[in-house]
Design a protein around this motif. Structure first.
Motif, mmCIF file in Angstrom:
data_model
loop_
_atom_site.group_PDB
_atom_site.id
_atom_site.type_symbol
_atom_site.label_atom_id
_atom_site.label_comp_id
_atom_site.label_asym_id
_atom_site.label_seq_id
_atom_site.Cartn_x
_atom_site.Cartn_y
_atom_site.Cartn_z
ATOM 1 N N PRO A 1 -10.180 -2.773 9.809
ATOM 2 C CA PRO A 1 -10.179 -3.800 8.756
ATOM 3 C C PRO A 1 -8.971 -3.742 7.826
ATOM 4 O O PRO A 1 -8.404 -2.691 7.559
ATOM 5 C CB PRO A 1 -11.460 -3.487 7.986
ATOM 6 N N VAL A 2 -8.612 -4.903 7.315
ATOM 7 C CA VAL A 2 -7.581 -5.043 6.286
ATOM 8 C C VAL A 2 -8.284 -5.419 4.988
ATOM 9 O O VAL A 2 -8.927 -6.475 4.908
ATOM 10 C CB VAL A 2 -6.573 -6.147 6.663
ATOM 11 N N PRO A 3 -8.223 -4.575 3.940
ATOM 12 C CA PRO A 3 -8.859 -4.933 2.671
ATOM 13 C C PRO A 3 -8.057 -6.003 1.937
ATOM 14 O O PRO A 3 -6.846 -5.858 1.739
ATOM 15 C CB PRO A 3 -8.873 -3.612 1.892
ATOM 16 N N PRO B 1 -2.804 -6.293 12.834
ATOM 17 C CA PRO B 1 -2.274 -5.648 11.627
ATOM 18 C C PRO B 1 -1.540 -4.334 11.897
ATOM 19 O O PRO B 1 -0.788 -3.882 11.052
ATOM 20 C CB PRO B 1 -3.525 -5.399 10.787
ATOM 21 N N THR B 2 -1.756 -3.722 13.072
ATOM 22 C CA THR B 2 -1.198 -2.391 13.342
ATOM 23 C C THR B 2 -0.410 -2.389 14.639
ATOM 24 O O THR B 2 -0.901 -2.872 15.664
ATOM 25 C CB THR B 2 -2.303 -1.332 13.423
ATOM 26 N N ASP C 1 0.864 -1.182 0.000
ATOM 27 C CA ASP C 1 0.000 0.000 0.000
ATOM 28 C C ASP C 1 0.897 1.227 0.000
ATOM 29 O O ASP C 1 1.715 1.411 0.905
ATOM 30 C CB ASP C 1 -0.913 -0.003 1.226
ATOM 31 N N GLU C 2 0.749 2.076 -1.001
ATOM 32 C CA GLU C 2 1.691 3.167 -1.190
ATOM 33 C C GLU C 2 1.579 4.243 -0.111
ATOM 34 O O GLU C 2 2.560 4.890 0.226
ATOM 35 C CB GLU C 2 1.522 3.772 -2.582
ATOM 36 N N ILE D 1 -4.224 0.410 6.658
ATOM 37 C CA ILE D 1 -5.302 -0.093 7.499
ATOM 38 C C ILE D 1 -6.362 1.010 7.575
ATOM 39 O O ILE D 1 -6.024 2.184 7.686
ATOM 40 C CB ILE D 1 -4.792 -0.461 8.911
ATOM 41 N N HIS D 2 -7.642 0.648 7.551
ATOM 42 C CA HIS D 2 -8.680 1.649 7.319
ATOM 43 C C HIS D 2 -9.770 1.643 8.385
ATOM 44 O O HIS D 2 -10.885 1.146 8.167
ATOM 45 C CB HIS D 2 -9.284 1.432 5.930
#
Length: 482
Positions: free
Chosen positions: A210-212, A308-309, A54-55, A59-60
């Protein structure tokens, strides 16, 4: 061909605006300066073939709770993995702080500070929609859930003041909260960092972080697909330098920074509006490294490998000190580092058994200093042996990030510092800050409320205003069956 509307910029806000307008039955052209679409939510092979990175954003937390993405029904369009643990904060002595989706489980892991954590967050978790409505709403509108807005506001006042440590007695809980507060880049304690941190922490206990699957690009591709399916036309590789370049249209929406809008509209806007655009201040920036790894990060506390974070930087006092140094124009010796490890949850990101890692450090705006060594030092501090796993990496300084994405001025991914004055006046004070002095031109970027993050709301609010003012139309159905 003449279009009803033109949208400049294909980041989350630009695409949200384009989708909303196209869904309303308008003819819409989307113009993007880069050869690829997605803005700050692009994904690509930045290190080695087969490693998808991911540039910018990875994480969103805002996607699943954003009113725009809820209306768009993003869950039906993009697969997400929502881990049981949203984020972790390792410390030098003792176990890491762990933020589970279950607020009670988080409290149980915090020992003597568990009841204080539960009291801080548990009353608001069931009312997350009311908090989001208050935090992300248009200015000068009464909240739909005043009680939740008041409870949230009182907690922000506490955590944004020198009393921020009053409810805690141990080191883990305040460090855990300081790490999430630091996402907004700024001095701590402050109302702006506390407000952003409280929203993120609440989302961690509500919908989760969430992780896409397929990278951040999967979210952008879903928006692009819907836009094209409703007649939208796309032009890439054209950097708009002036409003005069654009064909006539009843509405023009620009997903650009306030500074870029001042340049693009220099010959069209009155001087007082240009001064407002140019006076928007840009804050602390990020320098970022993407890694291709031969295996998972060997965290000293194995629980850190279940999320994830990860927030790195030590105690709450350590993080506050490093953030103050960045705000003063100094590169910290002990920087705050934010780490994302999405390949633990999405196997499409790397070849079997291997992993991608995303990490950034906060630095002064416009920095061209290579801080990759400091970033790796912080990771190695909590994961001895990490450096031995690196098989590829790509570094981008704050200056290079700003050159790559003009909305990230000097590496400020927020398109304007997130401070209390600039949340109220972003870039102008008023009930419709997306409007400009030109009746057909609207600003649709994170330089307008509600500010940064992948929520699409700045573009959605600008499109909604354009529909009402220019087309006497309401918001269309954005769902897949609409």
């Amino acid at each position: 061909m003449q279009f009803d509307a033109i949208v400049v910029g294909s980041g989350p806000n630009g695409l949200a605006a384009a989708v909303t307008l196209a869904r309303a039955g308008l003819s819409v052209q989307l113009i993007e300066g880069s050869r690829t679409l997605g803005g700050a939510a692009r994904s690509s092979e930045m290190t080695l073939p087969g490693f998808l990175h991911d540039e910018c954003s990875a994480i969103h937390p805002q996607v699943l709770s954003s009113p725009f993405f809820k209306a768009f029904d993003i869950r039906r369009r993009v697969p997400f993995v929502v881990p049981d643990m949203s984020y972790a904060h390792p410390l030098d002595d003792g176990p890491a702080g762990l933020a589970f989706r279950d607020v009670n489980r988080t409290a149980e892991s915090l020992g003597r500070d568990g009841p204080a954590w539960r009291k801080l967050f548990a009353p608001l978790v069931p009312h997350i929609d009311g908090v989001i409505d208050f935090a992300f709403s248009q200015l000068m509108r009464l909240p739909r859930d005043p009680a939740s807005a008041l409870r949230f506001g009182l907690r922000v006042l506490e955590q944004g003041s020198p009393a921020w440590n009053a409810r805690f007695s141990g080191p883990v809980a305040p460090a855990l909260l300081a790490g999430v507060n630091a996402h907004s880049v700024g001095r701590m304690p402050s109302l702006s960092t506390a407000g952003a941190g409280m929203v993120l922490a609440l989302q961690a206990h509500a919908a989760g972080w969430p992780v896409p699957v397929g990278g951040s690009q999967a979210i952008m591709d879903a928006l692009v697909d819907d836009f094209v399916a409703h007649g939208g036309e796309i032009v890439t590789g054209h950097m708009v330098k002036s409003l005069q370049e654009l064909p006539p249209a009843r509405a023009v929406l620009l997903d650009v920074s306030a500074r870029s809008l001042a340049r693009i509209g220099a010959d069209h806007f009155p001087s007082n509006y240009l001064r407002a655009l140019e006076s928007l201040k840009y804050g602390g920036a990020v320098s970022k490294v993407d890694y291709a790894l031969s295996g998972p990060v060997p965290w000293a506390d194995e629980n850190v490998g279940r999320t994830p974070t990860v927030h790195l930087g030590g105690s709450r006092a350590d993080i506050a000190r490093s953030e103050a140094q960045v705000a003063s124009g100094v590169h910290p010796d002990n920087p705050f580092v934010l780490v994302a490890q999405p390949s633990l949850f999405d196997s499409s990101r790397a070849p079997a058994g291997q992993h991608t890692l995303w990490a950034y450090s906060h630095v002064p705006n416009g920095s061209d200093v290579d801080v990759s060594g400091a970033i790796e030092g912080q990771i190695e501090r909590f994961a001895p042996g990490f450096k031995d796993l690196i098989i590829g990496k790509a570094y981008r300084s704050a200056k290079e990030l700003g050159d790559y994405n003009p909305n990230c001025v000097g590496g400020d991914f927020s398109a304007g510092a997130v401070t209390l004055p600039q949340l109220i006046r972003r870039p102008v004070l008023g009930p419709t800050p997306w409007a400009t002095p030109l009746p057909n031109v609207f600003l649709a970027s994170s330089s307008t409320p509600p500010g940064p993050s992948v929520h699409g709301l700045a573009g959605f609010y600008a499109a909604r205003l354009a529909l009402r003012r220019r087309f006497n139309a309401g918001v269309p159905d954005l769902s897949p069956h609409g």
